[in-house]
Motif scaffolding. Sequence first.
Motif, mmCIF file in Angstrom:
data_model
loop_
_atom_site.group_PDB
_atom_site.id
_atom_site.type_symbol
_atom_site.label_atom_id
_atom_site.label_comp_id
_atom_site.label_asym_id
_atom_site.label_seq_id
_atom_site.Cartn_x
_atom_site.Cartn_y
_atom_site.Cartn_z
ATOM 1 N N ASN A 220 0.718 -1.195 -0.073
ATOM 2 C CA ASN A 220 -0.034 0.018 0.013
ATOM 3 C C ASN A 220 0.843 1.169 0.182
ATOM 4 O O ASN A 220 0.663 2.232 0.525
ATOM 5 C CB ASN A 220 -0.933 -0.032 1.028
ATOM 6 N N ASN A 221 2.054 1.034 -0.600
ATOM 7 C CA ASN A 221 2.920 2.165 -0.477
ATOM 8 C C ASN A 221 2.409 3.671 -1.036
ATOM 9 O O ASN A 221 2.904 4.762 -0.467
ATOM 10 C CB ASN A 221 4.158 1.797 -1.287
ATOM 11 N N PHE A 222 1.696 3.763 -2.088
ATOM 12 C CA PHE A 222 1.061 4.888 -2.723
ATOM 13 C C PHE A 222 0.183 5.614 -1.685
ATOM 14 O O PHE A 222 0.225 6.625 -1.238
ATOM 15 C CB PHE A 222 0.662 4.735 -4.049
ATOM 16 N N LYS A 223 -0.782 4.806 -1.282
ATOM 17 C CA LYS A 223 -1.696 5.167 -0.182
ATOM 18 C C LYS A 223 -1.065 5.679 1.130
ATOM 19 O O LYS A 223 -1.455 6.855 1.547
ATOM 20 C CB LYS A 223 -2.877 4.111 0.118
ATOM 21 N N ILE A 224 -0.206 4.986 1.442
ATOM 22 C CA ILE A 224 0.625 5.296 2.711
ATOM 23 C C ILE A 224 1.201 6.839 2.461
ATOM 24 O O ILE A 224 1.378 7.643 3.406
ATOM 25 C CB ILE A 224 1.487 4.403 3.284
ATOM 26 N N TYR A 225 1.961 6.669 1.385
ATOM 27 C CA TYR A 225 2.703 7.830 0.973
ATOM 28 C C TYR A 225 1.879 9.191 1.055
ATOM 29 O O TYR A 225 2.015 10.135 1.667
ATOM 30 C CB TYR A 225 3.440 7.708 -0.297
ATOM 31 N N LEU A 226 0.682 9.126 0.347
ATOM 32 C CA LEU A 226 -0.335 10.119 0.159
ATOM 33 C C LEU A 226 -1.023 10.446 1.725
ATOM 34 O O LEU A 226 -1.034 11.593 1.972
ATOM 35 C CB LEU A 226 -1.370 9.565 -0.708
ATOM 36 N N PHE A 227 -1.269 9.413 2.399
ATOM 37 C CA PHE A 227 -1.801 9.725 3.644
ATOM 38 C C PHE A 227 -0.573 10.371 4.793
ATOM 39 O O PHE A 227 -0.935 11.446 5.152
ATOM 40 C CB PHE A 227 -2.129 8.223 4.334
ATOM 41 N N SER A 228 0.431 9.943 4.634
ATOM 42 C CA SER A 228 1.577 10.546 5.257
ATOM 43 C C SER A 228 1.856 12.235 4.907
ATOM 44 O O SER A 228 2.206 12.867 5.651
ATOM 45 C CB SER A 228 2.716 9.733 5.306
ATOM 46 N N PHE A 229 1.797 12.158 3.389
ATOM 47 C CA PHE A 229 2.039 13.668 3.129
ATOM 48 C C PHE A 229 1.102 14.513 3.636
ATOM 49 O O PHE A 229 1.343 15.544 4.163
ATOM 50 C CB PHE A 229 2.037 13.508 1.604
ATOM 51 N N VAL A 230 -0.182 14.080 3.597
ATOM 52 C CA VAL A 230 -1.542 14.979 3.995
ATOM 53 C C VAL A 230 -1.374 15.057 5.623
ATOM 54 O O VAL A 230 -1.444 16.245 5.993
ATOM 55 C CB VAL A 230 -2.737 14.228 3.531
ATOM 56 N N LEU A 231 -0.979 14.124 6.196
ATOM 57 C CA LEU A 231 -0.624 14.227 7.583
ATOM 58 C C LEU A 231 0.385 15.060 7.855
ATOM 59 O O LEU A 231 0.128 16.044 8.839
ATOM 60 C CB LEU A 231 -0.633 12.935 8.201
ATOM 61 N N ILE B 155 0.030 18.766 10.082
ATOM 62 C CA ILE B 155 0.857 19.274 11.144
ATOM 63 C C ILE B 155 1.579 20.530 10.990
ATOM 64 O O ILE B 155 1.811 21.526 11.743
ATOM 65 C CB ILE B 155 1.755 18.302 11.537
ATOM 66 N N TYR B 156 2.064 20.664 9.650
ATOM 67 C CA TYR B 156 2.957 21.815 9.404
ATOM 68 C C TYR B 156 2.102 23.277 9.522
ATOM 69 O O TYR B 156 2.452 24.177 10.022
ATOM 70 C CB TYR B 156 3.337 21.616 8.017
ATOM 71 N N LEU B 157 0.832 22.656 9.134
ATOM 72 C CA LEU B 157 -0.154 24.180 8.863
ATOM 73 C C LEU B 157 -0.591 24.489 10.127
ATOM 74 O O LEU B 157 -0.681 25.657 10.777
ATOM 75 C CB LEU B 157 -1.383 23.905 8.221
ATOM 76 N N PHE B 158 -0.643 23.643 11.083
ATOM 77 C CA PHE B 158 -1.269 23.774 12.518
ATOM 78 C C PHE B 158 0.025 24.232 13.294
ATOM 79 O O PHE B 158 -0.394 25.524 14.082
ATOM 80 C CB PHE B 158 -1.452 22.151 13.256
#
Length: 578
Positions: free
Chosen positions: A555-566, A570-573
Amino acid sequence: MQKYSICFISFFFLFFFSMMNFLLMIYFIMNNMVIFLEWEIITFNSMSIVMSILLDWMSLLFMMFVSLISSVVIYYSKSYMSSELNLNRFIILVLLFVFSMILLIISPNIISIFLGWDGLGLVSYCLVIYYQNIKSYNAGMLTALSNRIGDVCILMVIAWMMNYGSWNYIFYLNFMNNDIEMMVVSMMIILAAMTKSAQIPFSSWLPAAMAAPTPVSALVHSSTLVTAGVYLLIRFNILLMNMFFIKLLLLLSGLTMFMAGISANYEFDLKKIIALSTLSQLGLMMSVLSMGLPDLAFFHLLTHAMFKALLFMCAGVIIHMMNDMQDIRFMGGISLYIPLTSLCLNISNLALCGLPFLAGFYSKDMILEMVSLSNLNLLIFFLYYSSTGLTMFYTIRLLMYLMINDYNLISIYNLYEEEYIMLKSMFVLLFMSIISGSMLSWLIFSYPYVIYLPVNLKLMVIYVIFLGMILGYLISNMNIYSLNKFLNMYTLSNFLCMMWFMPNLSTYGLSYYFLNFSQKLYKDIDMGWSEMYSGQGMYKIIKNYSVFYYFFQMNNFKIYLFSFVLWMMIYLFIIMLV
């Protein structure tokens, strides 16, 4: 005829070997010779593996007796085991048994003694479970496990003797006797001999080993398995001189003798009565050894071998004739139907009791006179003489049941003398049971023992024998009203009948608890904690990790996308906070 060929070959070979040993033994005694052979099997650098053989009058005489009895027993088996499909397998097992004993006899080396010792234990297990049923299996396990204690002791002696640089114990006996540290060796040797010769508290395996075929019982209980411990102590007898626990061995062997004599009076199984009689005689041999008389113990060992083998062979004929029934309460009147077997049985029984001028008399009478002469306390004196009286007691009881009482098995019966192969083999031992006592006393002792005692002590043996005979006759003739008094003491009778509850302690007690304990250990440790933290535990941890990483891989693409969004959230917060 093909299936009997191995019987005849074995019989002739062992009989010829026996006669050859006899002639050699006479030559050795006359010339005071000892031959020590060393055969170097392999040498590697400074290490050499050597097979040693010791030939002296004692080993040759014992080999002569062992091979004579085993040849006769194999000839007897041709008829006794005639219905056996695998007769050759049985004969080969018996031959292995005999060769193990011979290896033990001629070994001056503790390693080769251990090979013979363990060979006896292993083959005896195979022979005890020969008739494959649950009773034989239990008896075989009890025999094997009891003898394993002795095997472990011999292994410890092997390890301890490495201090001396060689395992040829025969060179070190005098030195060991003066060495305080070597008390460990003598203690282990005594313990090993006690297990093999079934002294208290290891006595319960010997009557249980009666599950074996009768020819095997005749061999085991006369000259092979049970005498191995006595023979080992005869060879190591120098170690027994200054031992502080030799008195303990004297007490235990005396109690064994006494206990077996009492239990035989309560037993109804024909083979077990004879087995308990063997146990009593083994106690006698061990106690004589404890008194420091190895030649006398060896003398009794050889005379006992002859009449005890004959006794078992007579029992085998009677059991065959009774349709494999062993309970003496069903037997009776056999002297009318099988007179020749009854003759052999009576003479071997009288030799066992020490009737004058039969084989047992020469050794037992000398032993009891030496006891009277020695500086022993009243307890040991009582144990010796009461055990001799009890021997006569259970012998007369046995003869009353077998010869004089009425036949009780079935109303229509056809009792007949068994075929002559059995009788021929029994007559060889009958002849030896009559002459071996005087023959051995002339051969073994270079000068006659002259024992001076008061008249009463000199005749004490005869008194005890006649007292045992009268009591045995009276108790066997008791009517049912007199027996009710015995039934009032049911608990005491049960205690005496069950060999002082020794089978309960060794078989059902200690074995059960030890085996239960080991099963719990196996469940808790082998299948529990150690599995959780070693085998299965590591497997589960690695499996979980691999599943976790597999999840990432697939599930590398989904995990990558999920971690990128996450990370973006955090950065915006963090920016909003600033």
